[in-house]
Design an enzyme around this catalytic site. Sequence first.
Site, PDB file in Angstrom:
ATOM      1  N   ILE A  96       0.842  -1.194   0.000  1.00 60.78           N
ATOM      2  CA  ILE A  96       0.000   0.000   0.000  1.00 60.78           C
ATOM      3  C   ILE A  96       0.875   1.240   0.000  1.00 60.78           C
ATOM      4  O   ILE A  96       1.752   1.384   0.856  1.00 60.78           O
ATOM      5  CB  ILE A  96      -0.906   0.015   1.246  1.00 60.78           C
ATOM      6  CG1 ILE A  96      -1.722  -1.280   1.350  1.00 60.78           C
ATOM      7  CG2 ILE A  96      -1.811   1.246   1.247  1.00 60.78           C
ATOM      8  CD1 ILE A  96      -2.352  -1.506   2.716  1.00 60.78           C
ATOM      9  N   CYS A  97       0.625   2.123  -0.936  1.00 57.57           N
ATOM     10  CA  CYS A  97       1.335   3.402  -1.001  1.00 57.57           C
ATOM     11  C   CYS A  97       0.488   4.430  -0.241  1.00 57.57           C
ATOM     12  O   CYS A  97      -0.426   5.032  -0.810  1.00 57.57           O
ATOM     13  CB  CYS A  97       1.550   3.823  -2.457  1.00 57.57           C
ATOM     14  SG  CYS A  97       2.445   5.371  -2.635  1.00 57.57           S
ATOM     15  N   LEU A  98       0.757   4.582   1.046  1.00 56.75           N
ATOM     16  CA  LEU A  98       0.019   5.499   1.916  1.00 56.75           C
ATOM     17  C   LEU A  98       1.018   6.093   2.905  1.00 56.75           C
ATOM     18  O   LEU A  98       1.642   5.345   3.672  1.00 56.75           O
ATOM     19  CB  LEU A  98      -1.105   4.745   2.638  1.00 56.75           C
ATOM     20  CG  LEU A  98      -1.993   5.554   3.568  1.00 56.75           C
ATOM     21  CD1 LEU A  98      -2.767   6.636   2.799  1.00 56.75           C
ATOM     22  CD2 LEU A  98      -2.960   4.643   4.312  1.00 56.75           C
TER      23      LEU A  98
END
Length: 159
Positions: A96-98
């Site tokens: 996840i790119c967060l």
Amino acid sequence: MSCSTSRKSLSKAACLRIQKELMEWEASPPPGFKHKVSDDLQSWVVEVVGAPGTLYASETYQLQLDFPENYPMEAPQVIFLHPAPMHPHIYSNGHICLDILYDSWTAAMTVSSICVSILSMLSSSPAKQRPANDKRYVRNCRFGRSPKETRWLFHDEKV
């Protein structure tokens, strides 16, 4: 659940913090989430149901959270288990790119705040699609690379 059941050693502070969060979660989980109970305090599996009125409405996914020994000073590793939702910031391997999972993490954040942020990210998505570089990224992660080893670039404020 005690800290002695964990596969890696947690600091005493991390163990106490995770136990406290688990008790709070059991008393009042964030809407749309359910903790799948296990004996491993250091690795949680959480079920998330897409919010009504969104592209992911009623769809169910699983997140795995692995806590580092110095939690909450360091963020847990959070990934979607297979199959990961189709989303512009979620790779097919579940990474996840967060920003709050990496650069913007603070010790004041909790499992609940992570979950709420992930559900918000899913809910605001305008399209079900993979990130543009999904195949290349997943190929580079083939040998078990953690998402924490990635140098993420956070540039999309819309999703």
